[in-house]
Write a protein that holds these residues in place. Structure first.
Motif, mmCIF file in Angstrom:
data_model
loop_
_atom_site.group_PDB
_atom_site.id
_atom_site.type_symbol
_atom_site.label_atom_id
_atom_site.label_comp_id
_atom_site.label_asym_id
_atom_site.label_seq_id
_atom_site.Cartn_x
_atom_site.Cartn_y
_atom_site.Cartn_z
ATOM 1 N N PHE A 265 0.838 -1.196 0.000
ATOM 2 C CA PHE A 265 0.000 0.000 0.000
ATOM 3 C C PHE A 265 0.879 1.254 0.000
ATOM 4 O O PHE A 265 0.633 2.196 -0.737
ATOM 5 C CB PHE A 265 -0.905 0.042 1.237
ATOM 6 N N ALA B 43 -9.608 -3.394 6.042
ATOM 7 C CA ALA B 43 -8.236 -3.766 5.671
ATOM 8 C C ALA B 43 -7.281 -2.598 5.828
ATOM 9 O O ALA B 43 -6.693 -2.155 4.869
ATOM 10 C CB ALA B 43 -8.208 -4.280 4.242
ATOM 11 N N VAL B 44 -7.121 -2.092 7.029
ATOM 12 C CA VAL B 44 -6.187 -0.996 7.267
ATOM 13 C C VAL B 44 -4.763 -1.520 7.140
ATOM 14 O O VAL B 44 -4.434 -2.543 7.740
ATOM 15 C CB VAL B 44 -6.413 -0.369 8.655
ATOM 16 N N PRO B 45 -3.893 -0.857 6.343
ATOM 17 C CA PRO B 45 -2.562 -1.399 6.055
ATOM 18 C C PRO B 45 -1.510 -1.166 7.128
ATOM 19 O O PRO B 45 -0.404 -1.642 7.009
ATOM 20 C CB PRO B 45 -2.160 -0.656 4.776
ATOM 21 N N LEU C 263 -6.906 2.550 -1.601
ATOM 22 C CA LEU C 263 -6.493 1.162 -1.751
ATOM 23 C C LEU C 263 -7.033 0.245 -0.659
ATOM 24 O O LEU C 263 -6.992 -0.973 -0.796
ATOM 25 C CB LEU C 263 -4.952 1.078 -1.739
ATOM 26 N N THR C 264 -7.505 0.802 0.392
ATOM 27 C CA THR C 264 -7.986 -0.012 1.497
ATOM 28 C C THR C 264 -9.467 0.206 1.712
ATOM 29 O O THR C 264 -10.038 1.211 1.340
ATOM 30 C CB THR C 264 -7.232 0.344 2.800
ATOM 31 N N ASP C 265 -10.085 -0.775 2.313
ATOM 32 C CA ASP C 265 -11.478 -0.592 2.682
ATOM 33 C C ASP C 265 -11.559 -0.560 4.201
ATOM 34 O O ASP C 265 -10.549 -0.640 4.891
ATOM 35 C CB ASP C 265 -12.365 -1.691 2.079
ATOM 36 N N GLU C 266 -12.739 -0.478 4.721
ATOM 37 C CA GLU C 266 -12.907 -0.327 6.163
ATOM 38 C C GLU C 266 -12.328 -1.494 6.958
ATOM 39 O O GLU C 266 -11.960 -1.342 8.116
ATOM 40 C CB GLU C 266 -14.389 -0.163 6.493
ATOM 41 N N ILE D 139 -3.607 5.639 -0.074
ATOM 42 C CA ILE D 139 -3.775 4.541 0.880
ATOM 43 C C ILE D 139 -5.250 4.362 1.213
ATOM 44 O O ILE D 139 -5.747 3.235 1.281
ATOM 45 C CB ILE D 139 -2.930 4.767 2.153
ATOM 46 N N GLN D 140 -5.967 5.458 1.376
ATOM 47 C CA GLN D 140 -7.406 5.362 1.647
ATOM 48 C C GLN D 140 -8.137 4.704 0.489
ATOM 49 O O GLN D 140 -9.038 3.892 0.696
ATOM 50 C CB GLN D 140 -7.987 6.740 1.932
#
Length: 107
Positions: free
Chosen positions: A49, A104-106, A99-102, A96-97
């Motif tokens: 990410f 799957a925080v990287p 690429l991620t959903d609620e 990053i926001q």
């Protein structure tokens, strides 16, 4: 209190060295707490990410520099430098926001 490693806001993780008069230090994550515990351990590798966020930020930084007509960073004014850093920060965090959903925080 800011994270002693990366400067983000401390989030409940703390560390106090076992020596007389040692100040309490805060960490933002277990990753930074581990580095604190190791007293300057190795810098961590970027995850996928973060690598993609850097690519997105690089494009935005290049666009900003083209807009102001400068390529030599040493010639930037203080305000131009701050705007460049702001551009990079906003672009990276936005990527990053995206690429991620609620769930799957990287980090």
């Amino acid at each position: 209190m800011s994270c002693a490693i990366c400067g983000r806001a401390g989030r409940g993780f703390g560390f106090t060295a076992r020596r007389e008069g040692a100040a309490r230090q805060a960490a933002c994550s277990m990753r930074c707490l581990d580095i604190l515990n190791a007293r300057g351990g190795a810098v961590y590798d970027l995850n996928h990410f973060e690598k993609q966020a850097i690519e997105a930020a690089s494009e935005k930084a290049g666009t900003y520099l083209e807009e102001i007509g400068k390529t030599d960073l040493a010639t930037l004014t203080r305000e131009e430098w701050r705007q460049l850093l702001s551009t990079v920060f906003v672009a990276a965090t936005a990527q990053i926001q995206r690429l991620t959903d609620e769930d799957a925080v990287p980090f």
